[in-house]
Design an enzyme around this catalytic site. Sequence first.
Site, PDB file in Angstrom:
ATOM      1  CB  VAL A  86      -1.005  -0.015   1.176  1.00 42.29           C
ATOM      2  CG1 VAL A  86      -2.106  -1.004   0.918  1.00 42.29           C
ATOM      3  CG2 VAL A  86      -0.356  -0.312   2.494  1.00 42.29           C
ATOM      4  CB  CYS A  87       1.242   4.194   1.557  1.00 41.89           C
ATOM      5  SG  CYS A  87       0.394   4.081   3.135  1.00 41.89           S
TER       6      CYS A  87
END
Length: 177
Positions: A86-87
């Site tokens: 994701v991040c």
Amino acid sequence: MDSVSISTKLLLHPNPNPNVPSPRTLRVQCTCTLSTDSPRLKLRRLVSDFKSLPEPLDRVKFLLRRASSLPNLPDPDRVPANRVMVCTAQVWLSAFMDPLSGRMRFAADSDSEIMRGFCACLVSILDGATPEEVMEMKTGDLTTLNIAGAMESRVNTWHNMLVEMQKRTRGKNRNVG
């Protein structure tokens, strides 16, 4: 959601004295949770919950409350193979097909409370869904949750988690595309 409790007593052989337990008596108790709600209905309810919160801060607080309801993922499931990219936050997703029901079972976790909230929402929608229902969900369906604003950079979590859930579903069931 309906919960059904089934309790039964099976006699393997007739017991001459029913007041005295015998090794020939087998008691079985089973509690099953049957969800009659489709992922679409669950999503509509979640959208309604988010729409009732006009302020971005209220939506963030709602996500945090959802995060607290998500069970912790067991340590053996926190492996690189279960990571969702994701991040900067770490997110893990565990998925398997229940052999009895043919439905997908999902569990997720994150080291970020906001991400845990996203995970909790998606798991609540798709856990227990048929493989076809998982594959029918579109990332665009999730934009109606209107969580953007204070968390623009984190909204990709919806997309990445859903795509990963679908990828795992495809891997568990070759009959879906």
